[in-house]
Each structure stands twice: as structure tokens, then as C-alpha cells.
Design an enzyme around this catalytic site. Structure first.
Site, mmCIF file in Angstrom:
data_model
loop_
_atom_site.group_PDB
_atom_site.id
_atom_site.type_symbol
_atom_site.label_atom_id
_atom_site.label_comp_id
_atom_site.label_asym_id
_atom_site.label_seq_id
_atom_site.Cartn_x
_atom_site.Cartn_y
_atom_site.Cartn_z
ATOM 1 N N ASP A 36 -11.511 34.226 -50.698
ATOM 2 C CA ASP A 36 -10.185 34.119 -50.066
ATOM 3 C C ASP A 36 -9.107 33.724 -51.072
ATOM 4 O O ASP A 36 -7.990 33.404 -50.688
ATOM 5 C CB ASP A 36 -10.229 33.105 -48.919
ATOM 6 N N GLU A 38 -9.075 31.040 -53.064
ATOM 7 C CA GLU A 38 -9.048 29.626 -53.446
ATOM 8 C C GLU A 38 -9.683 29.462 -54.822
ATOM 9 O O GLU A 38 -10.621 30.181 -55.178
ATOM 10 C CB GLU A 38 -9.888 28.796 -52.467
ATOM 11 N N LYS A 190 25.971 31.826 -72.386
ATOM 12 C CA LYS A 190 25.273 32.752 -71.484
ATOM 13 C C LYS A 190 25.478 32.343 -70.025
ATOM 14 O O LYS A 190 25.479 31.158 -69.712
ATOM 15 C CB LYS A 190 23.774 32.725 -71.816
ATOM 16 N N ARG A 192 23.695 33.027 -66.334
ATOM 17 C CA ARG A 192 22.552 33.670 -65.660
ATOM 18 C C ARG A 192 22.998 34.153 -64.291
ATOM 19 O O ARG A 192 23.483 33.386 -63.467
ATOM 20 C CB ARG A 192 21.365 32.705 -65.545
ATOM 21 N N ASP A 216 15.435 29.990 -79.219
ATOM 22 C CA ASP A 216 15.350 29.612 -77.805
ATOM 23 C C ASP A 216 14.024 28.901 -77.579
ATOM 24 O O ASP A 216 13.101 29.029 -78.389
ATOM 25 C CB ASP A 216 15.460 30.848 -76.906
ATOM 26 N N THR A 221 11.668 37.374 -69.809
ATOM 27 C CA THR A 221 11.869 38.825 -69.683
ATOM 28 C C THR A 221 12.584 39.420 -70.890
ATOM 29 O O THR A 221 12.787 40.625 -70.951
ATOM 30 C CB THR A 221 12.737 39.120 -68.447
ATOM 31 N N GLY A 222 13.031 38.565 -71.798
ATOM 32 C CA GLY A 222 13.745 39.054 -72.981
ATOM 33 C C GLY A 222 15.219 39.322 -72.716
ATOM 34 O O GLY A 222 15.959 39.692 -73.634
ATOM 35 N N THR A 224 17.676 37.255 -72.131
ATOM 36 C CA THR A 224 18.551 36.334 -72.871
ATOM 37 C C THR A 224 18.704 36.778 -74.321
ATOM 38 O O THR A 224 19.820 36.818 -74.867
ATOM 39 C CB THR A 224 17.960 34.904 -72.809
HETATM 40 C C1 R5P Z 1 16.714 29.470 -70.106
HETATM 41 O O1 R5P Z 1 17.594 28.681 -69.998
HETATM 42 C C2 R5P Z 1 15.707 29.469 -71.230
HETATM 43 O O2 R5P Z 1 16.050 28.619 -72.271
HETATM 44 C C3 R5P Z 1 15.544 30.860 -71.775
HETATM 45 O O3 R5P Z 1 16.736 31.261 -72.365
HETATM 46 C C4 R5P Z 1 15.214 31.810 -70.693
HETATM 47 O O4 R5P Z 1 14.362 31.240 -69.777
HETATM 48 C C5 R5P Z 1 14.603 33.057 -71.259
HETATM 49 O O5 R5P Z 1 14.276 33.886 -70.193
HETATM 50 P P1 R5P Z 1 14.524 35.443 -70.290
HETATM 51 O O6 R5P Z 1 13.788 35.884 -71.531
HETATM 52 O O7 R5P Z 1 13.910 35.959 -69.031
HETATM 53 O O8 R5P Z 1 15.981 35.678 -70.356
#
Ligand code: R5P
Length: 311
Positions: A36, A38, A190, A192, A216, A221-222, A224
Site C-alpha cells: 500500500d 507504506e 529575482k 519568483r 546559489d 528546475t534550473g 533561476t
Molecule cells: C531559491 O530561493 C533557491 O535559492 C534557489 O534559487 C532555487 O530554489 C532554485 O530553484 P530553481 O532551479 O527551480 O529555480
């Protein structure tokens, strides 16, 4: 007090590296899923009276690895471990540290509570998303940084560079790189918009004619890094950006996004497992030795000094 190393399933290669460095065997345990879904864990050796180090980053799938961590801690506690230290090189949920839009959960705080409630008495983490997340934990937190390891790797390639914080949250980390590399610094402002959608509002600092080293704490997901690299290009930085990030989650479309940027180098750690053979100029520095050294010092109640995060 004898040491026992217990590892979850999140990063077996790093666990083996740490065990190898410390010259101890990983404690035999079973981690399995019931039909299930778990999670069931069972220690195959007793840790009664032991100084237990529980190795488990909350790498994707984050929820499964978090639950594994808490179940393993619970098993160690119920067996009578003398002390349980969770070594969590990547602590997920740290980005959910506030109610940014209201009507949300503060998942970082709740995860910290879950970990402490499971019997963990001390935590070792690496480059938390923000240092203040330490305050979520009622148990002592040893906050280490991979920055010195990554700086050492970057040192050969910094002529005419500029260290760029990928966003405002990365400023402290970027300051550390800039100081260590004796380079100027810039910051990407930046915004979001959603989990996979970010926008660069501008850059503070002079990047024209310089090679950017974008810093960073993590790459998810790249998105940023993508917007930072594009904004830097628009501000006439040199082509061939270098990226340094402690945690290479590389989820969703990250690999495609980063490949399209034609980065010069992408330097990070093995805090979470990183696939091999990716079409990226990846350089993965292992945290194994640093974490083994930290564990060794903690067992001897010595200060972590140079391994610790400063910011
Ligand atoms: C967010 O504030 C973190 O420091 C990274 O910049 C962020 O989480 C990176 O995530 P992603 O690659 O999805 O933009």
C-alpha cells in the site's frame, strides 16, 4: 561510546564514502515499501548504547526520504541508541520557511518538528537554504558549508570573474565565494512567479566584460540559473558562465535548460545523487571526506571550526 552509521536509501554512494573514510561498516538495515506504499524499516543489528549517525539527505522523492529518515531514527531510539545525530546534507522543505502568500503551511518548520519528534537529538546539515532555518530545530544543528570545497575547485578559473548571487537569498553564500576568490560581486534581483517560473528584475553590480560565476545554494528546475544567465548576458557579461551550487537536484527540465545555456562549468556536490553522462559540464565534488571529518570531530566532542557555515 561506539559509533554506528545507519544510512537511508537517499544517497548510498555518499554513505559508502563516509563509511569508508571513517573505516566503519554501515549498519545492516532493511528499508522496504509495503504494497500500500507504506515505508517499513528494520535494523538488522542492534545500536543499543551506540552513538548513531543517521545518513540521509532528503533528496527527491523528498517525502519518502524524509519518512525513511524519521522511521530509522525511531527504530534507533526504540532500540536504545545512546545518541542519534541525523546527517542530512541536503535538507528539503527549507525553502518553505514562511507563509509567503498566506494560507500556506510552513513545511520547513513542520519537517524540523517531525525529525526531532522521531528521536533525532542533533542534526548535521550542509548549506541550508537560509541559515535562519536552524531556528526551526529545538535540537542542536551543526551547519556546515560546502563553499570552501567548491571555491578550491573554482580557484584555477577566475581571471576577470565576477561572483553573482543568483538571487537575494544567495547573497551571503556569494559573499563567501567573492571573498575567498578575491573577486567583485553582483546580485540578480529575482522574482519568483511560481514553482517553475522566475523573472530577473535587474542586476546590482558591474558585470560587463567579466566572466560570471553564478552562485546559489541549490539548482532545482534550473529556472533561476536560466534567468540569471540571460540577465547577465543582457548586461554584457562574458559568454561561458560558470555556475556553483551546493545541491544539484536537477529536477524537471533542469538538464535541458542548463544545457541550452552553454555553461563553461557547473560545479556542485554529491549532497544528493547526481546522474552521470548528463550533457552538462558537471564537476561534482564529494562531501564524503568533509562529513566523515565532521562526524569524527563530533564523536570526540571537538569543535567543527573550519567546516562550519559562517555568515
Ligand atoms: C531559491 O530561493 C533557491 O535559492 C534557489 O534559487 C532555487 O530554489 C532554485 O530553484 P530553481 O532551479 O527551480 O529555480
Amino acid at each position: 561510546m561506539n559509533v554506528s552509521l545507519v544510512a537511508g536509501q537517499a544517497n548510498p554512494r555518499l554513505a559508502e564514502a563516509i563509511a569508508g573514510d571513517l573505516g566503519v561498516e554501515l549498519t545492516h538495515r532493511i528499508v522496504e515499501r509495503f504494497p500500500d506504499s507504506e515505508t517499513h524499516v528494520e535494523l538488522m543489528e542492534s545500536v543499543r548504547g551506540k552513538d548513531v549517525y543517521l545518513l540521509q539527505p532528503t533528496a527527491p522523492p523528498v517525502n519518502e526520504h524524509l519518512v525513511e529518515l524519521t522511521l530509522l531514527a525511531d527504530a534507533c531510539r526504540r532500540d536504545g541508541a545512546a545518541r542519534i545525530t541525523a546527517v542530512v546534507p541536503y535538507f528539503g522543505y527549507a525553502r518553505q520557511d514562511r507563509r509567503a502568500k498566506g494560507l500556506e503551511a510552513i513545511a520547513g518548520r513542520l519537517s524540523a518538528d517531525l525529525i526531532a519528534a522521531s528521536g533525532v537529538q542533533r542534526l548535521v546539515v550542509v548549506d541550508l537554504h537560509t541559515a535562519s532555518v536552524e531556528g526551526f530545530f529545538d535540537v542542536p544543528v551543526e551547519h556546515l558549508s560546502a563553499a570552501p570545497l567548491l571555491v578550491r575547485r573554482l580557484r584555477s578559473h577566475v581571471e576577470n570573474g565576477v561572483v553573482v548571487a543568483a538571487d537575494l537569498g544567495a547573497v551571503k553564500l556569494a559573499e563567501r565565494y567573492a571573498t575567498a576568490l578575491s573577486l567583485p560581486m553582483a546580485v540578480v534581483h529575482k522574482l519568483r512567479l511560481g514553482p517553475e517560473s522566475v523573472k530577473a528584475m535587474g542586476i546590482v553590480g558591474d558585470v560587463a566584460g567579466r566572466t560570471p560565476i553564478i552562485v546559489d545554494d541549490m539548482i532545482g528546475t534550473g529556472a533561476t540559473i536560466e534567468v540569471a544567465a540571460c540577465a547577465l548576458g543582457a548586461a554584457r557579461s562574458n559568454p561561458g558562465a560558470i555556475v556553483a551550487a551546493s545541491h544539484l537536484l536537477l529536477v524537471g527540465a533542469a538538464v535541458e535548460r542548463l544545457a541550452a545555456l552553454r555553461l563553461e562549468r557547473l560545479v556542485g556536490t554529491d549532497s544528493v545523487p547526481v546522474a552521470t553522462g548528463l550533457p552538462l559540464p558537471l564537476e561534482v565534488v564529494s562531501l564524503g571526506r568533509m562529513l566523515a571529518e565532521a562526524i569524527g570531530r563530533l564523536t570526540r566532542d571537538e569543535p567543527l571550526g573550519d567546516l562550519a557555515w559562517h555568515g
